[in-house]
Every structure is written in structure tokens, then in C-alpha cells.
Scaffold this motif. Structure first.
Motif, mmCIF file in Angstrom:
data_model
loop_
_atom_site.group_PDB
_atom_site.id
_atom_site.type_symbol
_atom_site.label_atom_id
_atom_site.label_comp_id
_atom_site.label_asym_id
_atom_site.label_seq_id
_atom_site.Cartn_x
_atom_site.Cartn_y
_atom_site.Cartn_z
ATOM 1 N N PRO A 213 0.800 -1.363 -0.187
ATOM 2 C CA PRO A 213 -0.089 0.027 -0.003
ATOM 3 C C PRO A 213 0.806 1.173 -0.048
ATOM 4 O O PRO A 213 0.104 2.265 -0.341
ATOM 5 C CB PRO A 213 -0.766 0.066 1.182
ATOM 6 C CG PRO A 213 0.011 -1.053 2.217
ATOM 7 C CD PRO A 213 0.538 -1.986 1.341
ATOM 8 N N MET B 31 -8.864 5.105 -0.108
ATOM 9 C CA MET B 31 -9.523 3.885 -0.390
ATOM 10 C C MET B 31 -10.793 4.137 -0.868
ATOM 11 O O MET B 31 -11.749 4.715 -0.341
ATOM 12 C CB MET B 31 -9.502 2.956 0.950
ATOM 13 C CG MET B 31 -10.392 1.882 1.141
ATOM 14 S SD MET B 31 -10.370 0.894 2.651
ATOM 15 C CE MET B 31 -8.332 0.407 2.549
ATOM 16 N N THR C 240 -6.504 -9.587 2.847
ATOM 17 C CA THR C 240 -7.670 -8.919 1.822
ATOM 18 C C THR C 240 -8.894 -8.793 2.744
ATOM 19 O O THR C 240 -9.672 -8.131 2.321
ATOM 20 C CB THR C 240 -7.612 -9.876 0.421
ATOM 21 O OG1 THR C 240 -6.143 -9.689 0.061
ATOM 22 C CG2 THR C 240 -8.575 -9.230 -0.309
ATOM 23 N N CYS D 209 -9.537 -8.460 5.793
ATOM 24 C CA CYS D 209 -9.602 -7.521 6.825
ATOM 25 C C CYS D 209 -9.876 -6.131 6.281
ATOM 26 O O CYS D 209 -10.350 -5.325 6.576
ATOM 27 C CB CYS D 209 -8.322 -7.662 7.570
ATOM 28 S SG CYS D 209 -8.042 -8.931 8.792
ATOM 29 N N LYS D 210 -8.956 -5.933 5.024
ATOM 30 C CA LYS D 210 -9.054 -4.794 4.252
ATOM 31 C C LYS D 210 -10.517 -4.256 3.758
ATOM 32 O O LYS D 210 -10.865 -3.218 3.865
ATOM 33 C CB LYS D 210 -8.180 -4.613 2.875
ATOM 34 C CG LYS D 210 -8.075 -3.438 2.110
ATOM 35 C CD LYS D 210 -7.335 -3.740 0.967
ATOM 36 C CE LYS D 210 -7.344 -2.428 -0.177
ATOM 37 N NZ LYS D 210 -6.592 -2.612 -1.402
ATOM 38 N N GLU D 211 -11.105 -5.435 3.474
ATOM 39 C CA GLU D 211 -12.657 -5.061 2.859
ATOM 40 C C GLU D 211 -13.595 -4.854 3.863
ATOM 41 O O GLU D 211 -14.408 -4.196 3.923
ATOM 42 C CB GLU D 211 -13.094 -6.463 1.965
ATOM 43 C CG GLU D 211 -12.364 -6.733 0.842
ATOM 44 C CD GLU D 211 -12.384 -5.283 -0.047
ATOM 45 O OE1 GLU D 211 -13.415 -4.690 -0.363
ATOM 46 O OE2 GLU D 211 -10.870 -5.012 -0.332
ATOM 47 N N ARG E 158 -12.862 -1.265 4.680
ATOM 48 C CA ARG E 158 -13.359 -0.483 3.608
ATOM 49 C C ARG E 158 -15.004 -0.319 3.809
ATOM 50 O O ARG E 158 -15.502 0.654 3.686
ATOM 51 C CB ARG E 158 -13.333 -1.193 2.345
ATOM 52 C CG ARG E 158 -13.809 -0.433 1.055
ATOM 53 C CD ARG E 158 -13.891 -1.142 -0.292
ATOM 54 N NE ARG E 158 -12.626 -1.999 -0.539
ATOM 55 C CZ ARG E 158 -11.544 -1.446 -1.254
ATOM 56 N NH1 ARG E 158 -11.608 -0.185 -1.642
ATOM 57 N NH2 ARG E 158 -10.646 -2.326 -1.420
#
Length: 318
Positions: free
Chosen positions: A151, A233, A273, A275-277, A280
Motif C-alpha cells: 500500500p 480507499m 484482503t 480485513c481490508k474489505e 472499507r
């Protein structure tokens, strides 16, 4: 011996569109104003139900570049559209294929700026301005074994004017036909998401892939974002959440084929991925609804990853 100079007419711009004729019209207007222009503009219409066909036809007279229009019978997603677009451009003999969505415009000297790097590199990514005119930061490197973007890869370019990348983005990827021949077409099975990262990764295994400090595109669609300083994001959708998780299985297959698969590190990438979603959903979309699509994608991806009949996209014949 130096490489041959870039010939603008040897390039084809490939545009994938779906029910956004107003955005497509803006992009075609910007291409018509370019100097120089490409030899062809290949438009892949993912079975739009709006007036896309009429809009395309309205640009044919006096456009300059040849317009090649393909309307697909079904919506194959961005992945299927770019696969068909790259195939069409390749079959028509394009030396360079410039891939882009319909929600951008090309800057007037965009092709000249990309072409200036063509004698040195065969997989090139330009830069773009965001909807508000700010400089868009794109994550041009991935943590390979984890299969996820880094990132905060350095954003400065220095005197060289380029940085090596091991990823790709179909919002501006500029790729030579010799690389397409070796790695094959973009994989339509992804439908949406991770397809361009995978294609860029495959290209980087064949040649030195670079992102260059040249602003060539401008995004024309506003997307809800969380401003994190050096990067943003963006908001997502339930469909994206599903394919983000499901398509990890396709990345796993490609990594296995190319000897880059590490079960532990790849699992960490999948967890990151997920956790990122979740982040978001909470910070960009201000909700927790939609998590079921993440779990559904994981479930279906598990079935795909166990498919012993799976094969990567084949190389193309010369």
C-alpha cells in the motif's frame, strides 16, 4: 543497436464499456483531440442496454483513428472485455495495446508521452489524475508471495522518471504485442478484480515492467473515498466484495503454475484482503452489511482452487 522509434499508428487503444455511454462519449471526444492519434480504437461493449451503439456510430465520421466496435452477447465483466479487446487488437496487428476503462479521458499528448518510453520498455503504466484533479496514487508493486499490493510503495520517481513494477492496471496499461504473445490474453475467468494485477505480474516475469512519471489519463467518474493521505480507499460493491475473495483462487492457480506459491504467505495475503474489505465497509461505506459476499467468495474460491482441470491462459501463436 537502438530500438526503433515509436510509431503512433502502430498502437490500438482498447476500451471496455458497459451502460455508460455518457462516459464513453467523453473518452472518445478526448481521443479525437489527441495529437498524435493511434491507428485504431477498439471498443468492447459488454452487452450494454443503453445507447452505446448509437454513441459509437456518431463518432465514426471524421474521427481519424479507425473505430472497431464489438458488442458482446453477454456481460463478460471487465476481465472478459479486456480479453476480447486485447485479442481483437492483437489479431488486427497492433504493435502496442493501450487498455483503459470508459471512465477516463486521455490527455491530448498522452500517446506521445507513452510512446517516448516505448523504445526502452515493453510493459508500461502511465499516471492519471483523479476526478478532483489530484494526483492518483496507484500501488504499482505487490508483495509477490502474498499476492497483495504494497500500500505504501515509494511514490517518488527521481531522475530516472520511472519505477519498476510487478503489477498492472487496466486503467492505462500499455503493452507490446510480443509480451501479449508470450503470456496470452487477460484471463476472462476473473470477471472483475485481480485480473489486471495478475496480467501485470505475468508481464513482469517476461520483461522489465515500469510505471513512468507521465500523466496521461484523467478519471471522469467520482467515487466515494476515504482519504488516507498519500492514497485513497475507494467505495466498493457487493459484487466486488465477492470477486475480490473468489478470485484469490485464480491467483493461487497461477502462482502454482509459475512456482511462486507459498501456502502460509498466500493465506496471510488472503486474510489481509478480507480485513481490508471489512475496513472499507466500516470507514468508506459506513456499514457492516455486505460481509456475506466476502464469505461466499471464499467458499466458491475454495472449490475453484481444488479444480484439477484448471489451466492458465495459453500463449498466442506468432
Amino acid at each position: 543497436m537502438s530500438a526503433a522509434p515509436f510509431a503512433p499508428e502502430s498502437a490500438a487503444i482498447v476500451v471496455v464499456t458497459f451502460n455508460r455511454s455518457h462516459l464513453l462519449s467523453g473518452l472518445l471526444t478526448s481521443i479525437r483531440a489527441m495529437d498524435p492519434q493511434p491507428g485504431r480504437v477498439v471498443i468492447i461493449d459488454n452487452a450494454s442496454s443503453d445507447d452505446t451503439t448509437e454513441v459509437v456510430e456518431s463518432f465514426r465520421e471524421g474521427f481519424g483513428a479507425e473505430i472497431v466496435y464489438r458488442r458482446l452477447e453477454t456481460n463478460t465483466g471487465g476481465s472478459g472485455g479486456f480479453s476480447e479487446g486485447a485479442r481483437t487488437a492483437y489479431d488486427l496487428g497492433a504493435e502496442w495495446i493501450w487498455l483503459m476503462d470508459d471512465d477516463v479521458e486521455v490527455l491530448p499528448d498522452g500517446l506521445a508521452r507513452m510512446g517516448a518510453w516505448a523504445p526502452r520498455f515493453k510493459s508500461i503504466q502511465g499516471r492519471r489524475y483523479d476526478y478532483d484533479g489530484s494526483e492518483f496514487y496507484w500501488q504499482y508493486r505487490i508483495a509477490e508471495r502474498m499476492g497483495i499490493p504494497i500500500p505504501f510503495a515509494p511514490s517518488g520517481f527521481g531522475a530516472s522518471g520511472f519505477k519498476e513494477m510487478n503489477s498492472g492496471c487496466f486503467e492505462g496499461m500499455f503493452i507490446h504485442r510480443s509480451i501479449v504473445q508470450r503470456i496470452g490474453l487477460p484471463d476472462p475467468r476473473f470477471f472483475i478484480y485481480w485480473d489486471d494485477q495478475m496480467y501485470g505480474w505475468l508481464a513482469s516475469r517476461q520483461t522489465t515492467s515500469v510505471i513512468v512519471n507521465e500523466f496521461v489519463l484523467r478519471r471522469t467518474r467520482e467515487i466515494r473515498q476515504w482519504d488516507m493521505g498519500i492514497r485513497h480507499m475507494n467505495a466498493s460493491s457487493n459484487a466486488y466484495r465477492y470477486y475480490i475473495m473468489r478470485n484469490r483462487a485464480y491467483i493461487k492457480h497461477y502462482y502454482r503454475e509459475h512456482g511462486a506459491y507459498s501456502p502460509v504467505l498466500f493465506a496471510l495475503g488472503t486474510a489481509a484482503t478480507f480485513c481490508k474489505e471489512l475496513i472499507r465497509l466500516v470507514f468508506v461505506e459506513r456499514t457492516v452489511r455486505g460481509t456475506s459476499n466476502l464469505f461466499r467468495g471464499l467458499r466458491d474460491g475454495g472449490r475453484i482452487s481444488r479444480d484439477r482441470s484448471w489451466r492458465p491462459m495459453p500463449a498466442l501463436e506468432a
